[in-house]
Design a protein around this motif. Structure first.
Motif, mmCIF file in Angstrom:
data_model
loop_
_atom_site.group_PDB
_atom_site.id
_atom_site.type_symbol
_atom_site.label_atom_id
_atom_site.label_comp_id
_atom_site.label_asym_id
_atom_site.label_seq_id
_atom_site.Cartn_x
_atom_site.Cartn_y
_atom_site.Cartn_z
ATOM 1 N N SER A 240 -9.224 47.103 -29.202
ATOM 2 C CA SER A 240 -10.582 46.450 -29.116
ATOM 3 C C SER A 240 -11.077 46.172 -27.604
ATOM 4 O O SER A 240 -12.062 45.590 -27.278
ATOM 5 C CB SER A 240 -10.678 45.107 -29.871
ATOM 6 O OG SER A 240 -10.734 45.451 -31.295
ATOM 7 N N LYS B 112 -16.268 46.946 -31.492
ATOM 8 C CA LYS B 112 -16.009 46.879 -32.667
ATOM 9 C C LYS B 112 -17.219 45.910 -33.446
ATOM 10 O O LYS B 112 -17.773 44.943 -32.875
ATOM 11 C CB LYS B 112 -14.754 46.191 -32.876
ATOM 12 C CG LYS B 112 -13.318 46.749 -32.389
ATOM 13 C CD LYS B 112 -13.326 47.910 -33.202
ATOM 14 C CE LYS B 112 -11.918 48.729 -32.548
ATOM 15 N NZ LYS B 112 -11.642 49.988 -33.338
ATOM 16 N N GLY C 276 -17.406 43.941 -35.969
ATOM 17 C CA GLY C 276 -17.306 42.475 -36.224
ATOM 18 C C GLY C 276 -17.520 41.582 -35.315
ATOM 19 O O GLY C 276 -17.559 40.271 -35.494
ATOM 20 N N GLN D 185 -11.895 41.461 -27.143
ATOM 21 C CA GLN D 185 -13.270 41.812 -27.506
ATOM 22 C C GLN D 185 -14.143 42.465 -26.165
ATOM 23 O O GLN D 185 -15.150 42.543 -26.214
ATOM 24 C CB GLN D 185 -14.051 40.573 -27.877
ATOM 25 C CG GLN D 185 -13.590 39.754 -29.098
ATOM 26 C CD GLN D 185 -14.083 38.691 -29.688
ATOM 27 O OE1 GLN D 185 -15.512 38.517 -29.172
ATOM 28 N NE2 GLN D 185 -13.537 37.698 -30.167
ATOM 29 N N ASP E 160 -4.671 37.683 -42.421
ATOM 30 C CA ASP E 160 -5.290 37.014 -41.180
ATOM 31 C C ASP E 160 -4.856 35.637 -41.232
ATOM 32 O O ASP E 160 -4.707 35.029 -39.922
ATOM 33 C CB ASP E 160 -6.776 36.876 -41.688
ATOM 34 C CG ASP E 160 -7.523 38.127 -41.718
ATOM 35 O OD1 ASP E 160 -7.114 39.106 -41.069
ATOM 36 O OD2 ASP E 160 -8.410 38.429 -42.364
#
Length: 459
Positions: free
Chosen positions: A194, A199, A201, A332, A403
């Motif tokens: 990432s 990505k 999301g 991110q 998660d």
């Protein structure tokens, strides 16, 4: 100190060439269309701007989706598709007899939005610790391509006309296809990283991130200003008795001098740790340069303004991606850079529309005045920007079943000394950290992930 392997060097050079040929083809129209497009049916200042900036709209829209598509179809397939669209757009523009068809060709050129696929393939083929070097080599080609385009565009247009530029661009695109087919290495596995790849999301959160929003708005304005002034600058130089074949004699020394003057600014900003002050100074240079270019009666004023513009432009163009990288949350960066690139291209489109509209209704000089006003607005916005402390970004493989466990590990990691942000992504089985230089102990993090216990010194 590790060095690039033969595969990594081949990856860096071949992908940089693909990037360079594509960007060169896009940029070469900028310094010549306002002059050589006058014989096209439907020619007007508005359509000058649309033709120059049209590629930016499709680039902005397709930048991230084409990167995602490369995850499904494969990097090489998407790159070949993009370069083919780029070649088709070039041929359409070369054969066009109206400004409308040229603009349509530019839209097709922009549909070849392969930046995401190129960077994704670079991530696939390089070790994580060497990836910044490869990305830097690819990134440097943008500035180099622009400089070459400013010189080559007027020379090719003088020798072969506007169509000659588009035919040359088509040749560059075909050359890119050959490079991808025969020189660019093929990846066995696709990197699930990432920090390198966009990505879906993460999109909504990053669009709302205040500091990133300021930088995205900044790069949009920066490229808006660049495109807007080149809607009218070539004609202004002609009005000052400098014919188009001689324009490279202005662009070349200005771009070289601007690069030379920009480097000390970068060094001083880092040494003095005054990055925000120099950032604002660079925006100020843009505003002053545009005010100087309003005085269209003297060539010396225009050249001085152009020099200051590119000193500020080069500084901002080099510093903003680094700031995006530092500000983006852990794990991110790929998505943050994808949004940033889309804003950059959309700015080019808006610059063409705004510059052409204003020139058509109010004349050339008003474009510089409005651009200076937009620059002033950016300066006001940028004053509230916060420059974060320099941080190192790390990632390593982890084994997390769900998660809930991932959130638990992220919370524990964030308690370690020197950790600014921690993200654990189940789908990638990777942990991403932003850590302060010199204040982080990697062994502690690895022990924590192995035992699930925070070291006693940090409890």
């Amino acid at each position: 100190m590790q060095h690039l392997t033969a595969l990594e060097r081949r990856t860096a050079i071949s992908l940089a060439l693909v990037f360079a040929f594509r960007m060169l083809g896009l940029f070469m129209l900028i310094p010549v269309f306002a002059i050589y497009g006058k014989d096209l049916v439907g020619f007007s200042p508005l359509w000058i701007g649309l033709a120059i900036g049209a590629y930016g709209l499709t680039q902005a829209i397709l930048q991230i989706p084409m990167g995602w598509l490369s995850d499904r179809w494969g990097r090489h397939q998407v790159m070949l598709l993009g370069l083919t669209l780029f070649a088709v757009g070039s041929v359409v523009s070369a054969l066009a007899d109206s400004v409308y068809m040229v603009t349509f060709g530019r839209v097709l050129q922009g549909m070849g939005a392969i930046s995401g696929a190129v960077l994704a393939l670079a991530a696939d083929l390089t070790r994580e610790e060497q990836r910044p070097k490869v990305m830097a080599v690819i990134g440097m080609t943008i500035g180099l391509s622009f400089a070459v385009a400013m010189v080559a565009g007027p020379l090719i247009a003088e020798a072969a006309g506007l169509a000659g530029i588009f035919w040359f661009t088509a040749v560059l695109a075909v050359t890119g296809v050959l490079i991808v087919t025969f020189l660019v290495p093929k990846a066995v596995n696709q990197a699930r990283d990432s920090e390198a790849l966009a990505k879906p999301g993460f999109l909504i959160d990053l669009f709302k991130h205040r500091q990133l929003l300021q930088l995205n708005a900044g790069v949009l304005i920066l490229h808006l200003l660049l495109t807007a002034i080149f809607v009218v600058l070539p004609q202004q130089l002609i009005d000052l008795h400098l014919e188009s074949p001689q324009h490279w004699q202005v662009y070349l020394p200005v771009l070289v001098a601007a690069f030379v003057l920009m480097v000390p600014l970068m060094i001083l900003a880092m040494r003095r740790q005054q990055e925000k002050s120099y950032f604002l100074f660079a925006i100020g240079l843009l505003i002053v340069s545009l005010l100087l270019m309003i005085n269209g009666q003297q060539l010396s004023w225009t050249i001085a303004g152009l020099l200051l513009f590119f000193v500020g432009f080069n500084y901002l163009e080099a510093s903003m991606p680094a700031l995006v990288s530092r500000i983006a949350p852990a794990g991110q960066k790929g998505t943050a850079m994808g949004i940033y690139a889309s804003a950059q291209f959309f700015g080019a489109f808006l610059g063409g529309v705004i510059g052409g509209s204003i020139a058509g209704y109010y004349g050339l000089v008003m474009v510089f005045a409005v651009a200076a006003g937009i620059g002033l607005l950016w300066l006001i916005i940028a004053r509230t920007m916060q420059v974060p402390a320099r941080a190192q970004r790390l990632s390593f493989a982890v084994m997390v079943p769900n998660d809930q466990t991932a959130r638990h590990y992220a919370e524990l990691l964030s308690q370690l000394d020197g950790v600014q942000e921690a993200t654990v992504v189940v789908a990638e089985q990777r942990c991403y950290l932003k850590v302060a230089h010199g204040a982080f102990n990697l062994q502690q993090a690895q022990d924590l992930l192995a035992t699930g216990v925070v070291p006693a010194a940090n409890v």
